[in-house]
Enzyme design. Structure first.
Site, PDB file in Angstrom:
ATOM      1  N   HIS A 108      38.641  33.475  32.141  1.00 20.56           N
ATOM      2  CA  HIS A 108      37.512  34.080  32.832  1.00 20.56           C
ATOM      3  C   HIS A 108      37.831  35.522  33.210  1.00 20.56           C
ATOM      4  CE1 HIS A 108      40.128  32.849  36.146  1.00 20.56           C
ATOM      5  NE2 HIS A 108      39.487  33.713  36.926  1.00 20.56           N
ATOM      6  N   ASP A 110      36.848  38.003  36.625  1.00 23.22           N
ATOM      7  CA  ASP A 110      36.476  37.709  38.011  1.00 23.22           C
ATOM      8  C   ASP A 110      35.100  38.248  38.390  1.00 23.22           C
ATOM      9  OD1 ASP A 110      38.844  36.353  38.685  1.00 23.22           O
ATOM     10  OD2 ASP A 110      39.894  38.242  39.042  1.00 23.22           O
ATOM     11  N   ARG A 274      45.634  37.478  47.358  1.00 22.17           N
ATOM     12  CA  ARG A 274      44.941  38.262  46.336  1.00 22.17           C
ATOM     13  C   ARG A 274      43.964  39.235  46.959  1.00 22.17           C
ATOM     14  NH1 ARG A 274      40.160  38.246  43.987  1.00 22.17           N
ATOM     15  NH2 ARG A 274      39.900  38.619  41.747  1.00 22.17           N
TER      16      ARG A 274
END
Length: 289
Positions: A108, A110, A274
């Site tokens: 993927h 983000d 993150r």
């Protein structure tokens, strides 16, 4: 003092050494880091034992921070630092301290389900399992450059639905409902090929496969074309594999890469913090541009 940049894989990825991210970084060193990032797309900094404020300070060098996307629990994992997302399988008193668990996270990009996705993300490893949980990135400049001519022609000027229903671990986001027809999926419509705002290079821009749909095509034709695109975009020769160590920090460009994660032992602990940086508006690519 200059940094050292060492390639980690032919397609993308480099390790940067000679800099302590806990300390202020002067303009010259930051310019070298930024240039290396644009060249290699994914940068690894080893042995960086950062506090959360230090992680935030380094991330802000690249631009204004973007808050994390919604998680299934409906509130930030770190109340003191809401700009930081926690990626973890750990539970305390039966409550997850982070998201994405211990299963596989599929390929993927983000938050492409919003109109303006983040331009970059930084992931800081606090605790890692002894095996599993490796992360992979795929170079989408190369994916576009190596498209067969008929495939490139088939997607020129087209957009795709980027579904917002599920995260990359397959969990339904809070407030969403099951989607049975990709043509009705909620989420942004993005060009299948974009122009990177800094490098001006075209890149394939796929988001994620589930519930994707190429606008204007018959559903069966869209599914077949997407299957071909995804098989091409995630070929091993386009990828870099990160085997994590504690105190690793990875910075990646979210506009010209895809990434995924291997599953790992549910009994092991994996804790990562993150951040992500706001991006400019998406610009579609045309062959005549």
């Amino acid at each position: 003092m200059a940094i050292t940049v060492r390639k980690l894989a032919p397609a993308l990825g480099a390790e940067v050494s000679g800099v302590d991210l806990r300390k202020p970084i002067d303009a010259g060193i930051f310019s070298e880091i930024r240039d290396a990032w644009h060249e290699h797309l994914v940068l690894r900094f080893r042995g960086q034992r950062l506090t959360d404020p230090e992680l935030l300070a380094f991330s802000r060098l690249f631009g204004e921070l973007d808050p994390p996307g919604p998680n299934p629990y409906g509130k930030p994992f770190l109340a003191e630092f809401p700009e930081i997302n926690v990626i973890s399988n750990v539970k305390e008193a039966g409550v997850p301290i982070g998201g994405l668990g211990d299963g596989e996270a599929i390929w993927h990009c983000d938050m492409t389900y919003v109109a303006t996705p983040p331009r970059a993300a930084a992931l800081h490893a606090l605790e890692v399992p002894s095996g599993g949980g490796d992360t992979y990135w795929s170079n989408q400049y190369l994916a576009f450059e190596t498209l067969p001519p008929e495939l490139r022609s088939a997607i020129e000027g087209r957009t795709a639905v980027h579904d917002s229903t599920y995260n990359s671990a397959g969990m339904m986001r809070k407030g969403m409902k099951e989607v049975t027809d990709p043509r009705e999926a909620p989420g942004a419509r993005q060009p299948l090929v974009i122009v990177h705002p800094e490098t001006r290079r075209p890149a394939l821009f796929l988001g994620r496969r589930r519930n994707s749909y190429i606008v204007g095509l018959d559903l069966a034709d869209s599914e077949a074309l997407l299957d071909r695109l995804w098989a091409h975009a995630t070929q091993p020769e386009f990828t870099f594999r990160q085997v994590w160590q504690p105190d690793d920090l990875i910075l990646w460009d979210n506009r010209c890469t895809l990434h995924r994660r291997d599953a790992f032992d549910p009994a092991a602990r994996r804790v990562m913090h993150r951040t992500q940086i706001k991006g400019p508006a998406i610009e579609g690519f045309r062959a005549t541009s």
